[in-house]
Design a protein around this motif. Structure first.
Motif, PDB file in Angstrom:
ATOM      1  N   LEU B   5       0.734  -1.226  -0.086  1.00  0.00           N
ATOM      2  CA  LEU B   5      -0.100   0.032  -0.073  1.00  0.00           C
ATOM      3  C   LEU B   5       0.873   1.091   0.165  1.00  0.00           C
ATOM      4  O   LEU B   5       0.719   2.302  -0.726  1.00  0.00           O
ATOM      5  CB  LEU B   5      -0.865   0.045   1.332  1.00  0.00           C
ATOM      6  N   GLU B   6       2.011   1.259   0.787  1.00  0.00           N
ATOM      7  CA  GLU B   6       2.658   2.412   1.031  1.00  0.00           C
ATOM      8  C   GLU B   6       3.745   2.533  -0.134  1.00  0.00           C
ATOM      9  O   GLU B   6       4.382   3.523  -0.315  1.00  0.00           O
ATOM     10  CB  GLU B   6       3.320   2.398   2.411  1.00  0.00           C
ATOM     11  N   VAL B  10       0.755  -0.075  -7.219  1.00  0.00           N
ATOM     12  CA  VAL B  10      -0.437  -0.426  -7.583  1.00  0.00           C
ATOM     13  C   VAL B  10      -1.624   0.556  -6.870  1.00  0.00           C
ATOM     14  O   VAL B  10      -1.474   0.748  -5.551  1.00  0.00           O
ATOM     15  CB  VAL B  10      -0.904  -1.771  -6.919  1.00  0.00           C
ATOM     16  N   LEU B  11      -2.357   1.241  -7.731  1.00  0.00           N
ATOM     17  CA  LEU B  11      -3.198   2.281  -6.831  1.00  0.00           C
ATOM     18  C   LEU B  11      -4.251   1.445  -6.219  1.00  0.00           C
ATOM     19  O   LEU B  11      -4.911   0.532  -6.837  1.00  0.00           O
ATOM     20  CB  LEU B  11      -3.988   3.110  -8.075  1.00  0.00           C
ATOM     21  N   SER B  12      -4.462   1.680  -4.918  1.00  0.00           N
ATOM     22  CA  SER B  12      -5.548   0.846  -3.986  1.00  0.00           C
ATOM     23  C   SER B  12      -6.042   1.607  -3.165  1.00  0.00           C
ATOM     24  O   SER B  12      -5.854   1.742  -2.101  1.00  0.00           O
ATOM     25  CB  SER B  12      -4.735  -0.352  -3.484  1.00  0.00           C
ATOM     26  N   LEU B  13      -6.945   2.654  -3.641  1.00  0.00           N
ATOM     27  CA  LEU B  13      -7.518   3.733  -2.817  1.00  0.00           C
ATOM     28  C   LEU B  13      -8.138   3.341  -1.622  1.00  0.00           C
ATOM     29  O   LEU B  13      -9.028   2.365  -1.838  1.00  0.00           O
ATOM     30  CB  LEU B  13      -8.132   4.714  -3.586  1.00  0.00           C
ATOM     31  N   ASP B  14      -8.096   3.790  -0.377  1.00  0.00           N
ATOM     32  CA  ASP B  14      -8.927   3.245   0.627  1.00  0.00           C
ATOM     33  C   ASP B  14     -10.054   4.257   0.794  1.00  0.00           C
ATOM     34  O   ASP B  14      -9.980   5.258   1.516  1.00  0.00           O
ATOM     35  CB  ASP B  14      -8.206   3.254   1.849  1.00  0.00           C
ATOM     36  N   PHE B  15     -11.350   4.102   0.142  1.00  0.00           N
ATOM     37  CA  PHE B  15     -12.254   4.962   0.602  1.00  0.00           C
ATOM     38  C   PHE B  15     -13.110   4.750   1.813  1.00  0.00           C
ATOM     39  O   PHE B  15     -13.962   5.262   2.037  1.00  0.00           O
ATOM     40  CB  PHE B  15     -13.302   4.757  -0.751  1.00  0.00           C
ATOM     41  N   LYS B  17     -11.848   5.011   4.777  1.00  0.00           N
ATOM     42  CA  LYS B  17     -11.199   5.751   5.780  1.00  0.00           C
ATOM     43  C   LYS B  17     -12.163   6.858   6.590  1.00  0.00           C
ATOM     44  O   LYS B  17     -12.179   6.954   7.632  1.00  0.00           O
ATOM     45  CB  LYS B  17      -9.939   6.390   5.646  1.00  0.00           C
TER      46      LYS B  17
END
Lengths: 139, 139
Positions: B5-6, B10-15, B17
């Motif tokens: 993630l960090e 790879v774009l892996s947006l956390d919607f 949060k």
């Protein structure tokens, strides 16, 4: 929005907004737009996947309007849009940074005392006595 | 947080949060910290009234940790704090901008490939193909 809230010197923070954002029905994250040339932080909005996809496709900073619950391609109709130069993602991938080049008028919906749209929304600073004052040139 | 993630591409947006933030029990608003000298947007956190009051009293960027649900004077223990130069409020008074001067190490908890704390959290940009790449010098 009340005139006092936007133009006054009284600090009157609205801590209710974030809950409304979370309850708007769309899955969103904060998206900050920054002027890539001047470094000015212009506006903080919220973006869902559609807003991000649209920002990329249109090349204009796009948010999800959590009050109207609709896509908001900022300035698309007026021509006063924020051209996307780059989109950055934070470490935890839960916020976005739009690096933009403003086209046309300012990014804030408010106007200064001369009637000119303000470049960005952060035109007031907190003074030591707890009241707000305008940043020079943004009155 | 996962390494991928960090540090990944790879774009892996956390919607998810924002809803957690809204449900953390404290009334908060987004607070963006910007380096007053370089203009770099360093970090986006959340602040409640106590965090704001503490930022003003201590002169250090302060957030409310919505995961630990406690006051978070960033870098106070380590000495790597963000000295408050100015606090700005947006038009609608529902977000804050901390203009800061970083003391000590970077504002992000991640480290670059040389083991140095990154100055800010927005070290990756979105490429045209939808993957992430490191901004030069932040790898």
């Amino acid at each position: 929005m009340s005139k006092e809230l936007e133009e006054g010197s009284v600090l009157s923070l609205d801590f209710t907004k974030l809950k409304k954002v979370a309850d708007c029905g769309a899955d969103v994250m904060p998206a900050v737009a920054q002027d890539v040339d001047t470094g000015e932080v212009l506006i903080l909005g919220y973006a869902n996947q559609l807003a991000l996809d649209t920002a990329r496709a249109e090349g204009m900073a796009t948010f999800w309007s959590t009050s109207r619950n609709e896509l908001w391609i900022k300035g698309k109709t007026s021509g006063d849009y924020l051209e996307i130069v780059e989109i950055r993602v934070n470490c935890e991938q839960n916020s976005l940074l739009y690096l933009v080049r403003p086209k046309g008028k300012g990014a804030c919906h408010t106007k200064d005392s001369s009637g000119t749209a303000r470049s960005g929304c952060y035109y007031r600073r907190l003074k030591a006595d707890g009241t707000l004052e305008f940043v020079t040139g943004k009155e």
